[in-house]
Write a protein that holds these residues in place. Structure first.
Motif, mmCIF file in Angstrom:
data_model
loop_
_atom_site.group_PDB
_atom_site.id
_atom_site.type_symbol
_atom_site.label_atom_id
_atom_site.label_comp_id
_atom_site.label_asym_id
_atom_site.label_seq_id
_atom_site.Cartn_x
_atom_site.Cartn_y
_atom_site.Cartn_z
ATOM 1 N N VAL A 41 11.468 30.282 76.163
ATOM 2 C CA VAL A 41 10.709 29.111 76.567
ATOM 3 C C VAL A 41 10.896 28.013 75.523
ATOM 4 O O VAL A 41 11.011 28.298 74.328
ATOM 5 N N PHE A 42 10.940 26.749 75.998
ATOM 6 C CA PHE A 42 11.216 25.611 75.129
ATOM 7 C C PHE A 42 10.053 24.620 75.201
ATOM 8 O O PHE A 42 10.089 23.653 75.971
ATOM 9 N N PRO A 43 8.996 24.821 74.410
ATOM 10 C CA PRO A 43 7.885 23.866 74.440
ATOM 11 C C PRO A 43 8.301 22.515 73.871
ATOM 12 O O PRO A 43 9.207 22.433 73.030
ATOM 13 N N GLU A 44 7.605 21.471 74.327
ATOM 14 C CA GLU A 44 7.878 20.123 73.837
ATOM 15 C C GLU A 44 6.671 19.483 73.174
ATOM 16 O O GLU A 44 6.807 18.472 72.495
ATOM 17 N N VAL A 49 2.256 24.657 73.308
ATOM 18 C CA VAL A 49 2.261 25.818 72.422
ATOM 19 C C VAL A 49 0.913 26.526 72.479
ATOM 20 O O VAL A 49 0.838 27.760 72.526
ATOM 21 N N VAL A 50 -0.173 25.736 72.492
ATOM 22 C CA VAL A 50 -1.512 26.326 72.594
ATOM 23 C C VAL A 50 -1.648 27.117 73.894
ATOM 24 O O VAL A 50 -2.115 28.270 73.892
ATOM 25 N N GLY A 199 1.129 31.950 62.394
ATOM 26 C CA GLY A 199 0.943 30.788 63.248
ATOM 27 C C GLY A 199 2.267 30.139 63.571
ATOM 28 O O GLY A 199 3.285 30.377 62.900
ATOM 29 N N LEU A 200 2.260 29.310 64.610
ATOM 30 C CA LEU A 200 3.466 28.597 65.048
ATOM 31 C C LEU A 200 3.351 27.152 64.601
ATOM 32 O O LEU A 200 2.419 26.436 64.979
#
Length: 444
Positions: A41-44, A49-50, A199-200
């Motif tokens: 998956v590629f969050p922007e 992300v949350v 954490g991210l």
């Protein structure tokens, strides 16, 4: 597993194709990634992300964060059936030259950031060997160092603040946008080097350095590593602070196209007009045979290029021999470097394993490399690495200077730290990631 949320939220930014996902389950180490992950998956945005973390908590799905997967310790490999989270699309860059900081997304590549910073006369000085592909988020999570560490240290010295999504699904803003910041426990340093287990990272505030006006450098050859190290110590004692002090042993120097001699790359940044004076001082201190000199920033960086070829040369030799490459990362007090080099060579002879040796002599960091044939297995290499760890710890050093722990160094870090420290680390993990979904199985 219900992946409807992923399809709806991310659309074509959720890739389920197993052939594509297979490209993301590995890092640059020899750790085998999980072949049956849910996808990539590629969050922007931070909000995505949350949502992703909260979905993973609900469904008990491990998340494996990645930048550009250049890690050499297995910390960016997907080692269980879960979801790879690639941050390569989170590339915000905001530069504030007046305050000397940049606010950047985790997917920004270090070299790309420096191209932008050059317009303002600044640079981000952390210089890992993979800087052309390494990302800011990955470098922070990994605790990266590099070739300019002799003067500028590692990434922990250049991160002022972070935004992080924890394994609870909370967003934490830690640190400051100011150079001085004393607002409680230093959680920034806790996340730096945590390898995505706590954490991210969604945003980083970086301290910047002005690009030096100029530089001078020498390449010198030696018959033994001891006088090479002594020269570096002598340069420091003469109140010259090296920009870089890099080392290759004789066999390794030959591999990258130099003479088969122990080799020192020594550079110093200077103000314009001081080049000739500082270069003469360097040449008067260095007792090795000076084979090349460089004047000017770009020329000094060119002189360092053979050292930058170390990794590719190691890969080539291992593959030519049909082997699996293992690149290690240890550090000892600078005064103990000759003992470490001699000890490593004796261990390689003891176990009959190949050895290429180079590293950052300016901060005591060595990168021994060996390899093994798949059909023979890693047995001898593992014994060599275990005794290597015992050697460097006995010399007052560490088994991981800048490559992280990941999966490959978990046993070695236990040898160095002991059970009590590891217990505290595991308890910290539970605080930030109580459901054990963030890069599980790494570090401790």
């Amino acid at each position: 597993m219900d992946v409807g949320f992923l399809r709806k939220t991310f659309g074509d930014r959720f890739v389920e194709d197993s052939s594509v996902a297979a490209l993301y389950v590995h890092d640059a180490s020899f750790v085998e990634g999980e072949s049956n992950v849910l996808g990539v998956v590629f969050p922007e945005t931070e909000g995505e992300v949350v949502e992703l973390v909260r979905w993973a908590i609900k469904h008990k799905v491990p998340l494996f964060p990645q930048g550009s997967a250049t890690s050499l310790s297995g910390n960016a490999a997907a080692t269980a059936r879960g979801l790879v989270v690639s941050f390569e699309r989170m590339t915000k860059v905001e530069i504030d030259p007046g305050d000397g900081v940049a606010v950047v997304g985790p997917g920004v590549r270090i070299e790309e950031l420096n191209v932008e910073l050059a317009r303002y006369g600044f640079f981000f000085p952390v210089d890992p060997g993979s800087m052309r592909s390494a990302t800011i988020g990955g470098a922070i999570a990994n605790g990266a160092g590099g070739m300019r560490g002799a003067k500028y240290g590692t990434v922990k010295d250049w991160v002022l603040g972070l935004r992080v999504v924890t394994g609870r699904g909370d967003v934490l803003k830690v640190g400051c946008k100011t150079f001085k910041c004393r607002n409680g426990y230093d959680l920034v340093r806790l996340f730096v080097g945590s390898e995505g287990t706590l954490g991210l990272i969604t945003e980083a505030v970086l301290k910047l350095a002005p690009v030096p006006e100029s530089a001078v450098a020498v390449l010198a050859y030696y018959d033994d590593v001891e006088p090479l190290v002594e020269d570096v110590v002598r340069v420091r004692a003469s109140r010259i602070w090296p920009l870089f002090a890099e080392f290759l042993d004789a066999p390794t120097a030959a591999v990258v196209g130099l003479e088969e001699r122990d080799t020192l790359f020594l550079g110093v940044d200077v103000n314009t007009g001081a080049e000739e004076r500082v270069l003469k001082r360097l040449q008067s201190i260095v007792r090795g045979r000076v084979a090349s000199v460089a004047v000017g920033w770009s020329e000094a960086m060119k002189l360092l290029e053979p050292r930058r070829r170390l990794y590719s040369a190691q890969v080539h030799l291992a593959q030519r021999g049909g082997g699996v490459l293992v690149i290690e990362d240890v550090a000892v007090p600078i005064s103990k470097l000759p003992d470490a080099v001699r000890g490593l060579k004796k261990l390689a002879e003891k176990y009959g394993v190949p050895l290429l040796l180079g590293g950052h002599v300016g901060d005591g960091n060595l990168h021994p490399a060996t390899w093994f044939r798949k059909e023979e297995g890693p047995g001898k290499a593992e014994k060599f690495i275990r005794e290597m760890a015992e050697l460097v710890v006995g010399l007052g050093g560490t088994v991981s200077a800048e490559h992280g722990v990941g999966t490959l160094k978990k046993d070695l870090i236990a040898l160095e730290l002991g059970d009590a420290v590891l217990t505290y680390m595991r308890e910290l993990k539970k605080v930030f990631d109580p459901y054990n979904i963030l890069n599980p199985g790494k570090i401790a």
